[in-house]
Design an enzyme around this catalytic site. Structure first.
Site, PDB file in Angstrom:
ATOM      1  N   ASP A 157      -9.572  -6.224   2.524  1.00 34.18           N
ATOM      2  CA  ASP A 157      -8.257  -6.730   2.113  1.00 34.18           C
ATOM      3  C   ASP A 157      -8.011  -8.157   2.589  1.00 34.18           C
ATOM      4  O   ASP A 157      -7.032  -8.791   2.172  1.00 34.18           O
ATOM      5  CB  ASP A 157      -7.141  -5.838   2.680  1.00 34.18           C
ATOM      6  CG  ASP A 157      -7.085  -4.482   2.003  1.00 34.18           C
ATOM      7  OD1 ASP A 157      -7.471  -4.408   0.827  1.00 34.18           O
ATOM      8  OD2 ASP A 157      -6.672  -3.513   2.650  1.00 34.18           O
ATOM      9  N   ASP A 174       0.849  -1.168   0.000  1.00 36.13           N
ATOM     10  CA  ASP A 174       0.000   0.000   0.000  1.00 36.13           C
ATOM     11  C   ASP A 174       0.901   1.239   0.000  1.00 36.13           C
ATOM     12  O   ASP A 174       2.077   1.158   0.359  1.00 36.13           O
ATOM     13  CB  ASP A 174      -0.890  -0.034   1.256  1.00 36.13           C
ATOM     14  CG  ASP A 174      -1.943   1.057   1.244  1.00 36.13           C
ATOM     15  OD1 ASP A 174      -2.230   1.582   0.163  1.00 36.13           O
ATOM     16  OD2 ASP A 174      -2.470   1.375   2.320  1.00 36.13           O
ATOM     17  N   ASP A 186      -4.972  -3.241   5.007  1.00 33.80           N
ATOM     18  CA  ASP A 186      -5.422  -2.691   6.282  1.00 33.80           C
ATOM     19  C   ASP A 186      -6.923  -2.779   6.486  1.00 33.80           C
ATOM     20  O   ASP A 186      -7.405  -2.673   7.607  1.00 33.80           O
ATOM     21  CB  ASP A 186      -4.966  -1.240   6.441  1.00 33.80           C
ATOM     22  CG  ASP A 186      -5.428  -0.354   5.288  1.00 33.80           C
ATOM     23  OD1 ASP A 186      -6.281  -0.794   4.493  1.00 33.80           O
ATOM     24  OD2 ASP A 186      -4.944   0.788   5.182  1.00 33.80           O
TER      25      ASP A 186
END
Length: 903
Positions: free
Chosen positions: A641, A331, A637
């Protein structure tokens, strides 16, 4: 707190529940919370009862080798070999003590990791949002719940917006339950108590607020036996594989020992007593009884080292996986960047404005980009547009800003904190409005909406979100001076591109006037009915340590890919700053959807930037990369996900901003959400795997060398160069010291300059088997050589055996220094200097050997004699020659390997 009413909480209204608990919608005062914590105790389930220490100690005797030694002690006692019996029983006892201590350390390691993963909760204390340890929650606390959160205690809802909760662990209901605030009948079944949230369940969607009604053992899950968390067994597939290998090797050695006993007695006509002790010595020498325990300690040390570097291991096989990771999908926000957002640029109408200030402080000026801050800066700005933007930024927001010691901090989403700071800089009012309803942000629609109402201004719908999503909902835009004008989407998309190209994360804000008195809000209220207010460009600079970590990963043969929900131009700008390899090509979520699986697998391998992606795209990308034979680590997070984290070879969850669902789906949790910690985890994972290989590479050759010494002597009909009691001693003193020292080895130089190892690489490689053959052969030559030399010099047999025993120990010490560097030369100052633990172990072994050799009290027990100085120097010289031989052979292998790879 007043006395409880007879009605259960689910039968009370939200107001009645708050009154019952002497609490308010703004939560408890900190002092009141502290008093209640002292009264009710921590909000945690009772620790599972640990195994009784005596039973755990007795369990150490449940081992095939121990059974062999106990039988041997009985036989030697029957033969009245009391010294041998005493030594064997001492070995049994010391082995049990060492196993007991090692097992305790392993359990402590896992318990410490479990404590580090203790959940945290957002609560209201004195009307302010704060984050506290879940263990500190008390009845009366008001807890904020979002999608992906693990419910920390039993709550009675006082507010719910689209909240659905998975309650399968309590009710068996596999479908998430839609929660509501309204009271239900007192006799309602557990699954029908809609206003209740139960500890341990998982919020699947929506948001809510609930007041704590029960904590710890008083919760529903606390009343159910068998639901307590236990300490995880410290093992991995590799350790289980080695444990199984040790068991089969033990069986094989016992069969060989039995055959030798029969051969020596019936064919060699040897004395049964001496022969039996020789066979016992062979069994002890050859069986790697301490190997699984030492490997377990190696894992425990590695897990604790990773935790100190902010990488918390939830599932131990991840340690092995990390050594073979070839792709890290990360990310962007907060992981590769600082996650310290600040509004830097605004696009309102035709104007582009710059925002000054530092961090989250609501202090700074807003002025046109071509006007320096100061007098006259208001020229070109529209107060009405700015006020509308500030209102949307402040009210379509769940974060809170706190000032502590002159430093402003955000409680909640950093991006929302930056919007609050922006609203403070503009200075427009907006806090007197009441929120009637909200649509929480979700990756599916990529916006957040709130319905607010003010007594004098009426109701207003405010929206913030991804520009593409919000622009698609807008029918027009707010014009300077009031009113609206038609929107030209292409013009605004160009503005978005321009802001994103400067590395800014772009949000769009919009509004709509709503009828007074409207209470509810749905997606239909937005579609094609909004007026665009403007765009906000937020800056989140890269972490300097992430830049260095990306370079480390590249040198380690690991490709780093950035997967973000941000705009493509923003992603490309950040990617260039952090040093990703291929910044020319960006795949968006729309591109991912347009490709079939085969096309995506080909495209994903050569692309390092993925923008405007959803969690569903992450899952497809992981699968596509794995289809190319790559070992993938994936960060995440959010609750959405979780599938990608589970699918990845190594799922990595964020410890600060990550949801409980993401953490539970992952193998690793980053305590600091920092990409540098991922690179550190890979380094530590490689180190742990290397140390496991070192332990095995040291143990198996030394055991084989000890065993072959006895086997050769028995088959040759010679006197044993080392007695069985001496073999028992050597095996005991070296296995529990020298072998264990390797568990604490630091990373070798060049650990992050090696390519990832293949996942299919077996532990017992051809190279390791050759090393076992070479080292054990040299051991046999050296031991028989020194024994023959001593005999030739006319030394008595006891002295010759003492010299042979000391030679064996010296070889094992030199072998330890050799094996500390398996990927490079051992002839370095660092390699020879060793570590404090290595030298502590070497000095312990040396001191023990001197005691056995020279102390008159121990000489009769072990059959030893004092070794003359010149013979002692010869033994050390043999160790030096042995080290030179195996180091030269290693350098030849390394040179050949470099030649093959052209390096």
């Amino acid at each position: 707190m007043p006395d409880r009413s007879d009605r259960p909480f689910h039968a009370l209204t939200a107001e009645e529940t708050l009154a019952e608990l002497s609490a308010g919608p703004g939560g408890l005062a900190p002092a009141e919370a502290a008093e209640r914590l002292a009264l009710h105790g921590p909000n945690r389930l009772p620790e599972p009862p640990g195994r009784n220490a005596v039973l755990r100690f007795l369990a150490q005797f449940h081992n095939v080798l121990i059974y062999v030694l106990i039988v041997a002690a009985g036989v030697t006692a029957a033969l009245q070999h009391w010294v041998d019996t005493g030594v064997i029983l001492a070995v049994v006892l010391v082995n049990a003590v060492i196993g007991f201590v090692q097992e305790g350390r392993a359990e402590q390691a896992m318990a410490a990791i479990r404590d580090m993963l203790a959940p945290r909760s957002a609560v209201l204390r004195g009307g302010r949002r704060v984050t506290v340890e879940a263990a500190d929650l008390v009845p009366g606390d008001v807890v904020l719940i979002e999608a992906g959160d693990r419910v920390p205690a039993d709550l009675r809802l006082i507010e719910a917006r689209g909240l659905r909760v998975e309650e399968a662990i309590l009710t068996g209901e596999s479908v998430p339950v839609e929660k509501a605030v309204a009271a239900v009948a007192p006799e309602a079944a557990l699954a029908e108590r809609l206003p209740m949230l139960f500890s341990g369940t998982l919020a699947a969607a929506g948001t809510g607020r609930g007041v704590v009604v029960a904590t710890g053992p008083a919760t529903q899950i606390g009343r159910i036996s068998g639901m307590l968390a236990s300490v995880e067994t410290l093992t991995t597939p590799l350790v289980r594989q080695m444990d199984l290998f040790a068991r089969w090797l033990t069986l094989f050695i016992l069969l060989v020992a039995g055959s030798l006993l029969a051969y020596g007695f019936y064919v060699g006509h040897m004395s049964f007593g001496e022969l039996f002790m020789a066979v016992v010595g062979l069994s002890v020498a050859a069986i790697p009884e301490g190997l699984p325990a030492v490997l377990t300690i190696t894992l425990a040390v590695g897990v604790q080292a990773m935790a100190r570097r902010n990488a918390i291991v939830r599932r131990l096989p991840a340690i092995e996986t990390l050594g073979s990771v070839s792709v890290i999908c990360s990310d962007k926000t907060g992981t590769l960047t600082r996650n310290e957002m600040m509004a830097a640029r605004l696009a309102l109408g035709e104007a582009e404005l710059a925002v000054a200030g530092e961090g989250y402080a609501p202090e700074g000026e807003v002025c046109p980009v071509d006007v320096a801050p100061g007098p006259g800066r208001e020229a070109g700005t529209d107060p009405g547009l700015l006020a509308a933007l500030a209102r949307a930024a402040a009210l379509c927001n769940d974060a809170v800003l706190h000032e502590e010691g002159g430093v402003w901090r955000v409680e909640g989403d950093p991006m929302e904190g930056a919007l609050l700071a922006l609203a403070g800089k503009i200075g427009a009012p907006g806090g007197d409005r009441t929120r009637r309803d909200a649509i929480p942000f979700d990756a599916a629609h990529r916006y957040m909406a709130v319905l607010v109402e003010a007594p004098e201004d009426g109701a207003e719908l405010l929206v913030k979100g991804a520009p593409e999503a919000v622009l698609a909902l807008c029918a027009d835009r707010m014009a300077p001076g009031g009113g609206t004008v038609p929107i030209v989407p292409a013009d605004w998309h160009r503005k978005v591109e321009k802001l994103a190209a400067d590395g800014l994360r772009v949000l769009a804000l919009a509004r709509r006037a709503m009828p007074a008195g409207q209470e509810g809000l749905s997606h239909d209220d937005l579609a094609g009915r909004l007026s665009l207010i403007g765009l906000v460009g937020l800056i989140d600079p890269p972490r300097p340590e992430a830049i260095a970590a990306v370079a480390d990963c590249h040198s380690a043969g690991i490709r780093v890919k950035m997967i973000t929900g941000d705009h493509a131009a923003t992603a490309r700008a950040i990617a260039a700053e952090i040093g990703l390899k291929n910044t020319d090509r960006v795949l968006t979520g729309a591109d991912v959807e347009a490709l079939d699986d085969a096309e995506l697998a080909a495209a994903a391998a050569g692309t390092d930037i993925f923008a405007r992606t959803s969690p569903a795209h992450k899952l497809r990308l992981v699968t596509a990369l794995q289809a190319r034979g790559l070992t993938v680590a994936m960060t995440g997070d959010g609750v959405n996900d979780a599938p990608a984290l589970k699918r990845a070879d190594a799922g990595i969850a964020m410890g600060l901003k990550g949801s409980a669902a993401a953490r539970e789906a992952a193998e690793l949790v980053l305590a600091d959400d920092n990409f540098a910690s991922i690179a550190t985890a890979v380094r530590e994972g490689r180190t742990v795997y290397d140390n496991i290989k070192k332990v095995i590479s040291w143990t198996l050759p030394t055991n084989a060398g000890e065993a072959l010494t006895i086997v050769v002597a028995l088959f040759a009909g010679m006197m044993l160069p080392i007695t069985a009691v001496q073999i028992l001693w050597v095996n005991l003193i070296t296995a529990v010291t020298l072998g264990l020292a390797l568990a604490f080895e630091p990373s070798e130089p060049g650990t992050m300059r090696r390519p990832p190892r293949a996942r299919t690489e077996p532990l017992l490689t051809g190279g390791l088997i050759w090393h076992i053959v070479l080292v054990s052969g040299l051991f046999v030559l050296a031991v028989f050589g020194i024994f023959a030399y001593a005999t030739e010099r006319g030394h008595d047999p006891a002295l010759a055996q003492t010299m042979a025993m000391n030679t064996l120990v010296v070889l094992e010490i030199f072998h330890l220094f050799f094996i500390r560097n398996i990927h490079g030369t051992s002839l370095t100052w660092t390699g020879l200097r060793g570590t404090r633990i290595v030298w502590a172990c070497v000095l312990t072994v040396t001191g023990a050997q001197f005691a056995v050799t020279y102390l008159p009290l121990l000489q009769p027990v072990f059959g030893t004699r004092p070794v003359p100085l010149e013979d002692g120097l010869l033994i050390v010289g043999i160790g030096v020659v042995f080290f030179a031989l195996i180091e030269t052979e290693k350098q030849m292998r390394l040179a050949f390997r470099r030649g093959q790879h052209g390096t």
